[in-house]
Structures are given as C-alpha cells and as structure tokens.
Design an enzyme around this catalytic site. Structure first.
Site, PDB file in Angstrom:
ATOM      1  CD  GLU A 216      -1.627  -3.626   9.231  1.00 21.75           C
ATOM      2  OE1 GLU A 216      -1.297  -2.515   9.017  1.00 21.75           O
ATOM      3  OE2 GLU A 216      -2.276  -4.338   8.477  1.00 21.75           O
TER       4      GLU A 216
ATOM      5  CG  HIS B 169      -1.771  -1.159   1.066  1.00 20.00           C
ATOM      6  ND1 HIS B 169      -1.975  -2.222   2.339  1.00 20.00           N
ATOM      7  CD2 HIS B 169      -2.566  -1.410   0.120  1.00 20.00           C
ATOM      8  CE1 HIS B 169      -2.986  -3.059   1.943  1.00 20.00           C
ATOM      9  NE2 HIS B 169      -3.298  -2.784   0.658  1.00 20.00           N
TER      10      HIS B 169
ATOM     11  CG  HIS C 164       0.724  -3.918   5.299  1.00 20.77           C
ATOM     12  ND1 HIS C 164      -0.025  -3.508   4.368  1.00 20.77           N
ATOM     13  CD2 HIS C 164       1.421  -4.901   4.887  1.00 20.77           C
ATOM     14  CE1 HIS C 164      -0.020  -4.596   3.286  1.00 20.77           C
ATOM     15  NE2 HIS C 164       0.927  -5.183   3.905  1.00 20.77           N
TER      16      HIS C 164
ATOM     17  CD  GLU D 184      -0.529   0.185   4.577  1.00 24.67           C
ATOM     18  OE1 GLU D 184       0.218  -0.478   4.607  1.00 24.67           O
ATOM     19  OE2 GLU D 184      -1.670   0.360   4.540  1.00 24.67           O
TER      20      GLU D 184
HETATM   21  O1  LIG Z   1      -6.113  -0.322   8.363  1.00 21.69           O
HETATM   22  C1  LIG Z   1      -6.582  -0.864   7.447  1.00 21.69           C
HETATM   23  O2  LIG Z   1      -7.909  -0.820   7.429  1.00 21.69           O
HETATM   24  C2  LIG Z   1      -5.948  -1.832   6.570  1.00 21.69           C
HETATM   25  C3  LIG Z   1      -4.272  -1.817   6.922  1.00 21.69           C
HETATM   26  C4  LIG Z   1      -3.881  -2.785   5.963  1.00 21.69           C
HETATM   27  O3  LIG Z   1      -3.387  -2.392   4.880  1.00 21.69           O
HETATM   28  N1  LIG Z   1      -3.951  -3.874   6.308  1.00 21.69           N
HETATM   29  C5  LIG Z   1      -3.805  -5.188   5.534  1.00 21.69           C
HETATM   30  C6  LIG Z   1      -3.765  -6.531   6.215  1.00 21.69           C
HETATM   31  C7  LIG Z   1      -3.616  -7.813   5.408  1.00 21.69           C
HETATM   32  C8  LIG Z   1      -3.834  -9.037   6.130  1.00 21.69           C
HETATM   33  O4  LIG Z   1      -5.167  -9.358   6.411  1.00 21.69           O
HETATM   34  O5  LIG Z   1      -2.948  -9.768   6.364  1.00 21.69           O
HETATM   35  C9  LIG Z   1      -4.677  -5.085   4.274  1.00 21.69           C
HETATM   36  O6  LIG Z   1      -5.797  -4.758   4.638  1.00 21.69           O
HETATM   37  O7  LIG Z   1      -4.196  -5.761   3.321  1.00 21.69           O
HETATM   38 ZN   LIG Z   2      -1.495  -2.073   4.189  1.00 19.63          ZN
END
Ligand SMILES: O=C(O)CCC(=O)N[C@@H](CCC(=O)O)C(=O)O
Ligand SMILES: [Zn+2]
Length: 340
Positions: free
Chosen positions: A222, A62, A157, A65
C-alpha cells in the site's frame, strides 16, 4: 528492431485499448520484450547469465489506485528507451484496465476478491481477467522454477483512506512452515515501507495467489492514498522507485537487516459483513492503524457484536460499503516473538 513505440507510453496505449499479445522483439540493447496481453508486458535480459531473479510487478488491480500505475509505467518507459538495463525477468501487469479507464475501484466485482477462485465465483469480465492473470503468472514463474531462480511478486495498491503509516505491506506467509523471510521484510523497509502485516490465513488476493500457487515471495504493498491520475504528488515513491530499479537492473541495495522502526503486525481477525444489518460502529473514514482500546465496539451485524478484545489492536481497511460475505476491516495486533 522494435515494433513497439515508447511514445505514447505503455499505460497510454493500454488505456487506448492498443496493447494485445504481440510477437516478441528485441530492444537495441538486446533486451527481449513481449506484450503478453492487454496491459501485460514481459522483459527478459539479453544475456541469460545476467539474470538474478524473476519478478512480477503489478498495479491497477483496483482501477482508481493510480500512483503505482504511474510508477510502473515510468519504469516500463525507462526500459523501453534503454535507460534502465534489464538483468531480471520482469512481468509488468496493469490489472483492471477497464476500471483504470473509468477511474473506479472496480467495474462490477472487486478483482482482488477473485483470485484462487472458488467454483461458486460469479462469472464476469473481472473474474475472467483474474483467471487470465493467474495463467500469466503460472506461465511466467514456471520458467523460474525450471531455472531455479528466486520468484518475487509486488502487487502495488493505494488505500481508500488516510493511514497513520503511509506505506505498508501485507505479506501472505509461505504455504509451508508459515514463517516469514526477514530478508524480504528488510528489502521492503529499504523501499520505504514502514510496516509489514504477516498474513497466515487464506485469501483471494493476487499476492496470496502467487505466494500459494507459484511459490513466490509475494506482497500487497500500500503506497499512500488513492487519487486520480496526475494527482499523486502527495506521496514520495522515490525509495520504492530506486528499489524496483535495483531489482530490475540487478543492483540490489545492501539491506539485509529489518530496521528497529519497522512495525511488524499480524492479522488477529477479519470482520466479515454477514448481513444487510451490518453497521460499522467506528468511523468508516478512520485512518488505517488507528489504535483501538479493548472494549471498543467495532461493528454490529444483527445479533453479532464485534468488540475489541485484543491488547494493542488497530484496524485497517474499514469499509462497510461491500458485498455480504466480504471483509469490512482487519483487526491487527503487533507480531511478537519473531526474530528479525
Ligand atoms: O483502503 C482500503 O480499504 C483498501 C485498499 C486495498 O485495496 N487493499 C487491498 C489489500 C489486499 C490484501 O489484503 O492483501 C484490498 O483490499 O484488496
Ligand atoms: Zn487496492
């Protein structure tokens, strides 16, 4: 002789469109280097006997980020200028370079929904980049499989919103047996991660791809909140930096027990947006890990009502501004009955 200058940094060169596949070369200390593609660089130790493991460190899937991008760029610079000795094979990946240039999560499609793609995935630059990154990882890890080396992937991320737990990881459970490796969780704790979410469902994320298709211990990590480049002083990544330096230089910290304070959760269910009528009934800006009492209405989607029926439920990644068919949030619950 190096044919790649360390000034400007690898990140600056990637953003300027100046990284593309190169011939391999050696640093003065003997470390092998090769730029594999835009924003993708591989290091290999001079002495293969030194090599303990193979690790992929990715960020910028992303584009907005940026804290992990700055962290990995710093590690790359430390290696290129000889400060950090390489005793692992390491592949660094800046995922969505065009989105990084534009300072946006994605340009057209969310790249972290495009891995392990299904035949019906729409074509586009991000779908092609995801497919290319899959090929890079397959190729990188095929050597690890041949040589019997442990395979690791950390996909770094930051979250859109605040979080009651600032640093947490999503751990796609290995395809066979679906059990987790406590050593991996203990190491994440050493790196400053305070909660781990065990994911036993399939997914389209980068970490799920490398877990499922490359047999790597893989994690989405994260690390605080998404901020523009240069504005990441709010998050302390010193433990993560020290941990990654240790991985790269073969000096892993002595941490093999999962600390009692680490929160272990599992995904209870995904809330999928099924229609344009989808409305989130909780605050879309709610902090991740906010506790949700039984009976809380989370969302409505036409005739469907998503209500909390789990004890000790929390929600992460609430987001109604997504395409139909995508996830608008995850309901998580404590993972009980696992020995640590
Ligand atoms: O804060 C958020 O809503 C999204 C943060 C983010 O990019 N998280 C990843 C998590 C990926 C996973 O579930 O392994 C995403 O949403 O892609
Ligand atoms: Zn992300």
């Amino acid at each position: 002789m190096s044919n790649f200058s360390i000034e400007p940094s690898f990140l600056a060169q990637a953003l300027a469109g100046k990284t593309c596949i190169s011939l391999p070369y050696c640093l003065p200390n003997g470390t092998h280097v090769q730029v594999m593609d835009e924003g993708v660089i591989r290091f290999e130790p001079k002495d293969p006997g030194d090599r303990q493991l193979d690790v992929v460190l990715s960020c910028g899937i992303h584009g907005n980020e940026t804290a992990p991008v700055e962290l990995l760029d710093q590690l790359i610079s430390q290696i290129l200028d000889g400060q950090l000795r390489v005793r692992a094979r390491v592949l660094f990946v800046f995922g969505n370079v065009e989105a990084m240039r534009q300072g946006v999560r994605c340009v057209a499609q969310d790249m972290n929904r495009l891995f392990c793609r299904l035949p019906d995935v729409e074509d586009g630059d991000e779908a092609r980049r995801a497919a290319m990154l899959e090929m890079q990882l397959m190729r990188f890890f095929s050597r690890s499989i041949q040589d019997g080396k442990p395979r690791l992937h950390y996909d770094l991320h930051t979250a859109i919103h605040g979080s009651l737990i600032e640093k947490f990881a999503i751990y796609p459970l290995p395809p066979h047996g679906r059990d987790f490796d406590p050593l991996q969780v203990a190491r994440l704790a050493c790196a400053g991660v305070d909660a781990v979410l065990l994911q036993s469902t399939t997914s389209t994320t980068f970490s799920f791809f490398s877990s499922q298709h490359c047999g790597a211990a893989a994690f989405t990590v994260e690390l605080g909140r998404a901020m523009p480049f240069g504005q990441n002083t709010h998050v302390d990544l010193s433990k993560m930096q020290a941990y990654l330096e240790g991985l790269i230089s073969g000096e892993l910290p002595d941490c093999d027990e999962v600390p009692a304070h680490l929160g272990l959760y599992k995904v209870s269910r995904e809330i999928i947006k099924q229609s344009d009528a989808f409305v989130l009934r909780v605050d879309a800006k709610m902090d991740n890990f906010t506790p949700l009492p039984v009976g809380t209405v989370l969302a409505e989607d036409g005739d469907i009502q998503h209500v909390v029926n789990e004890d000790e439920a929390r929600m992460i990644f609430p987001n109604p501004y997504i395409e139909i068919g995508q996830r608008a949030g995850l309901v998580i619950v404590p993972a009980k009955g696992y020995s640590r």
